[in-house]
Design a protein around this motif. Structure first.
Motif, PDB file in Angstrom:
ATOM      1  N   ALA A  87     -55.472  -4.014   5.831  1.00 26.86           N
ATOM      2  CA  ALA A  87     -56.411  -4.419   6.879  1.00 26.86           C
ATOM      3  C   ALA A  87     -57.376  -3.294   7.227  1.00 26.86           C
ATOM      4  O   ALA A  87     -58.576  -3.518   7.435  1.00 26.86           O
ATOM      5  CB  ALA A  87     -55.640  -4.867   8.124  1.00 26.86           C
ATOM      6  N   ALA A  88     -56.855  -2.057   7.274  1.00 29.90           N
ATOM      7  CA  ALA A  88     -57.727  -0.917   7.577  1.00 29.90           C
ATOM      8  C   ALA A  88     -58.762  -0.714   6.476  1.00 29.90           C
ATOM      9  O   ALA A  88     -59.947  -0.443   6.741  1.00 29.90           O
ATOM     10  CB  ALA A  88     -56.886   0.348   7.750  1.00 29.90           C
ATOM     11  N   ARG A  89     -58.336  -0.869   5.205  1.00 42.28           N
ATOM     12  CA  ARG A  89     -59.290  -0.745   4.097  1.00 42.28           C
ATOM     13  C   ARG A  89     -60.345  -1.835   4.162  1.00 42.28           C
ATOM     14  O   ARG A  89     -61.536  -1.592   3.907  1.00 42.28           O
ATOM     15  CB  ARG A  89     -58.545  -0.800   2.751  1.00 42.28           C
ATOM     16  N   ALA A  90     -59.915  -3.040   4.512  1.00 37.35           N
ATOM     17  CA  ALA A  90     -60.883  -4.139   4.611  1.00 37.35           C
ATOM     18  C   ALA A  90     -61.898  -3.882   5.718  1.00 37.35           C
ATOM     19  O   ALA A  90     -63.098  -4.153   5.559  1.00 37.35           O
ATOM     20  CB  ALA A  90     -60.147  -5.463   4.856  1.00 37.35           C
ATOM     21  N   ARG A  91     -61.414  -3.347   6.864  1.00 39.02           N
ATOM     22  CA  ARG A  91     -62.348  -3.039   7.948  1.00 39.02           C
ATOM     23  C   ARG A  91     -63.345  -1.963   7.528  1.00 39.02           C
ATOM     24  O   ARG A  91     -64.532  -2.038   7.837  1.00 39.02           O
ATOM     25  CB  ARG A  91     -61.559  -2.593   9.186  1.00 39.02           C
ATOM     26  N   ARG A  92     -62.845  -0.944   6.823  1.00 35.01           N
ATOM     27  CA  ARG A  92     -63.756   0.112   6.356  1.00 35.01           C
ATOM     28  C   ARG A  92     -64.783  -0.424   5.371  1.00 35.01           C
ATOM     29  O   ARG A  92     -65.966  -0.066   5.418  1.00 35.01           O
ATOM     30  CB  ARG A  92     -62.949   1.255   5.720  1.00 35.01           C
ATOM     31  N   ARG A  96     -68.775  -0.451   5.808  1.00 36.12           N
ATOM     32  CA  ARG A  96     -69.697   0.132   4.814  1.00 36.12           C
ATOM     33  C   ARG A  96     -70.751  -0.883   4.392  1.00 36.12           C
ATOM     34  O   ARG A  96     -71.924  -0.552   4.243  1.00 36.12           O
ATOM     35  CB  ARG A  96     -68.904   0.602   3.584  1.00 36.12           C
ATOM     36  N   LEU A  97     -70.297  -2.129   4.195  1.00 36.28           N
ATOM     37  CA  LEU A  97     -71.251  -3.161   3.792  1.00 36.28           C
ATOM     38  C   LEU A  97     -72.307  -3.390   4.865  1.00 36.28           C
ATOM     39  O   LEU A  97     -73.501  -3.517   4.575  1.00 36.28           O
ATOM     40  CB  LEU A  97     -70.507  -4.467   3.481  1.00 36.28           C
ATOM     41  N   ILE A  98     -71.842  -3.466   6.126  1.00 38.97           N
ATOM     42  CA  ILE A  98     -72.801  -3.696   7.215  1.00 38.97           C
ATOM     43  C   ILE A  98     -73.767  -2.526   7.332  1.00 38.97           C
ATOM     44  O   ILE A  98     -74.988  -2.706   7.446  1.00 38.97           O
ATOM     45  CB  ILE A  98     -72.042  -3.913   8.539  1.00 38.97           C
ATOM     46  N   ALA A 103     -79.062  -0.325   6.470  1.00 39.71           N
ATOM     47  CA  ALA A 103     -79.889   0.744   5.898  1.00 39.71           C
ATOM     48  C   ALA A 103     -80.866   0.196   4.863  1.00 39.71           C
ATOM     49  O   ALA A 103     -82.029   0.611   4.800  1.00 39.71           O
ATOM     50  CB  ALA A 103     -78.992   1.806   5.260  1.00 39.71           C
ATOM     51  N   ALA A 104     -80.388  -0.780   4.053  1.00 34.48           N
ATOM     52  CA  ALA A 104     -81.282  -1.365   3.047  1.00 34.48           C
ATOM     53  C   ALA A 104     -82.421  -2.132   3.699  1.00 34.48           C
ATOM     54  O   ALA A 104     -83.576  -2.056   3.265  1.00 34.48           O
ATOM     55  CB  ALA A 104     -80.475  -2.284   2.123  1.00 34.48           C
ATOM     56  N   VAL A 105     -82.100  -2.873   4.772  1.00 44.33           N
ATOM     57  CA  VAL A 105     -83.155  -3.629   5.465  1.00 44.33           C
ATOM     58  C   VAL A 105     -84.167  -2.686   6.090  1.00 44.33           C
ATOM     59  O   VAL A 105     -85.388  -2.882   5.993  1.00 44.33           O
ATOM     60  CB  VAL A 105     -82.527  -4.550   6.533  1.00 44.33           C
ATOM     61  N   VAL A 106     -83.657  -1.625   6.750  1.00 43.98           N
ATOM     62  CA  VAL A 106     -84.572  -0.660   7.370  1.00 43.98           C
ATOM     63  C   VAL A 106     -85.429   0.024   6.318  1.00 43.98           C
ATOM     64  O   VAL A 106     -86.656   0.172   6.480  1.00 43.98           O
ATOM     65  CB  VAL A 106     -83.773   0.383   8.184  1.00 43.98           C
ATOM     66  N   ALA A 107     -84.784   0.457   5.211  1.00 44.23           N
ATOM     67  CA  ALA A 107     -85.551   1.119   4.152  1.00 44.23           C
ATOM     68  C   ALA A 107     -86.576   0.181   3.548  1.00 44.23           C
ATOM     69  O   ALA A 107     -87.717   0.565   3.278  1.00 44.23           O
ATOM     70  CB  ALA A 107     -84.604   1.641   3.069  1.00 44.23           C
TER      71      ALA A 107
END
Length: 310
Positions: A87-92, A96-98, A103-107
């Motif tokens: 669960a902790a790995r999934a949250r991380r 990261r995806l979010i 960051a991709a949208v801003v860039a």
């Protein structure tokens, strides 16, 4: 000691025994007690799994058998720890995806904005493009020719159009009026004046054929509009330079302003640019120029652009 020894012997006997286990409606096995313990730690079996060492009629839950109680507890703790780690790995990963998506949208937004600004600057702002130099000669304003129909205006530098025969009048007067009388009558007309009694709104002049022409357009106002709007044509020349590498030329323009204050006709006095994308772009932009409406003879404006590399 005999009781502890008996318990130890019982557990060892259960671990060495052959076991059947149930999964849903299926009875699977046999497995040794040690194989049952391995499946407990891998999560294939749990303390709620029914097992039997005496055949299909003697099933009991693993958590109730002394030989497996400790292993059931340890396996449960192991499974819980692994579940929390997953669960902790999934949250991380979600974080990261979010973060990466934001960051991709801003860039992307910044990149698009920078591209739009660069494109606008290169196309519409004079002096920003360091490779292409555009210079403009002062405009020359004259009265449009009356004797040639609108669709037969002379193209600067081209052949002269033929004059259309005059249409005979339906009723012929017995004694046609002499041309010199028409000219004198035209000259005797007074220019229209403003209601306030100020300067006349126009002037009346006579051409070589003795025909009177009323000129009401404001040359100063036309000059102001041309000066304010001529930079809107720069992007047309820059786009032409992209289509023609090394493009450099003097491009004289002649356009007529209709009485509604809009550019009605355009001529490009260049053998390779009389028609095509540059002509269409220039005419489209010039039709947006906000000249003042007026009455009387139409105004023709000559304007020349010199395009070259800096």
């Amino acid at each position: 000691m005999s009781a502890a020894q008996d318990l130890h012997d019982l557990e060892r006997t259960q671990l060495d025994s052959q076991w059947l286990y149930r999964q849903g409606d299926l009875v699977l096995g046999p497995l040794t007690g040690h194989q049952v313990v391995e499946k407990l730690y891998t999560g294939e079996l749990t303390g709620e799994t029914d097992v039997s060492a005496s055949g299909p009629s003697g099933f009991r839950k693993l958590k109730d058998l002394d030989a497996f109680k400790l292993h059931v507890a340890k396996a449960a703790v192991k499974q819980r720890v692994e579940a929390e780690a997953r669960a902790a790995r999934a949250r991380r990963n979600r974080a990261r995806l979010i973060t990466g998506g934001v960051a991709a949208v801003v860039a992307g937004g910044l990149g698009l904005g920078a591209w739009q600004i660069a494109r606008y600057s290169a196309v519409y702002l004079p002096g920003v493009d360091r490779e292409l130099d555009i210079q403009v000669d002062p405009p020359v304003i004259t009265v449009a020719k009356r004797s040639v129909p609108e669709e037969l205006f002379d193209y600067p530098g081209g052949p002269k159009p033929e004059k259309l025969p005059s249409k005979p009048s339906e009723t012929t007067p017995d004694k046609p009026e002499k041309p010199e009388k028409v000219a004198s009558a035209s000259l005797s007309q007074k220019p229209e004046r403003r209601a306030s009694g100020g300067r006349p709104t126009g002037r009346v002049s006579t051409d070589a054929d003795g025909l009177s022409t009323e000129v009401n357009y404001d040359q100063a106002a036309i000059n102001r509009v041309v000066k304010q709007s001529q930079s809107t044509l720069y992007h047309c020349f820059k786009e032409e330079a992209e289509r023609r590498p090394g493009f450099a030329a003097k491009v004289p323009l002649e356009f007529t302003i209709g009485n509604d204050g809009r550019v009605a006709q355009l001529w490009v006095d260049h053998p390779q640019l009389k028609k095509g994308p540059l002509f269409d772009c220039l005419l489209g932009e010039m039709k947006k120029w906000p000249f003042k409406p007026y009455t009387g003879e139409r105004a023709t404006v000559n304007l020349a652009f010199t395009i070259g590399k800096k």
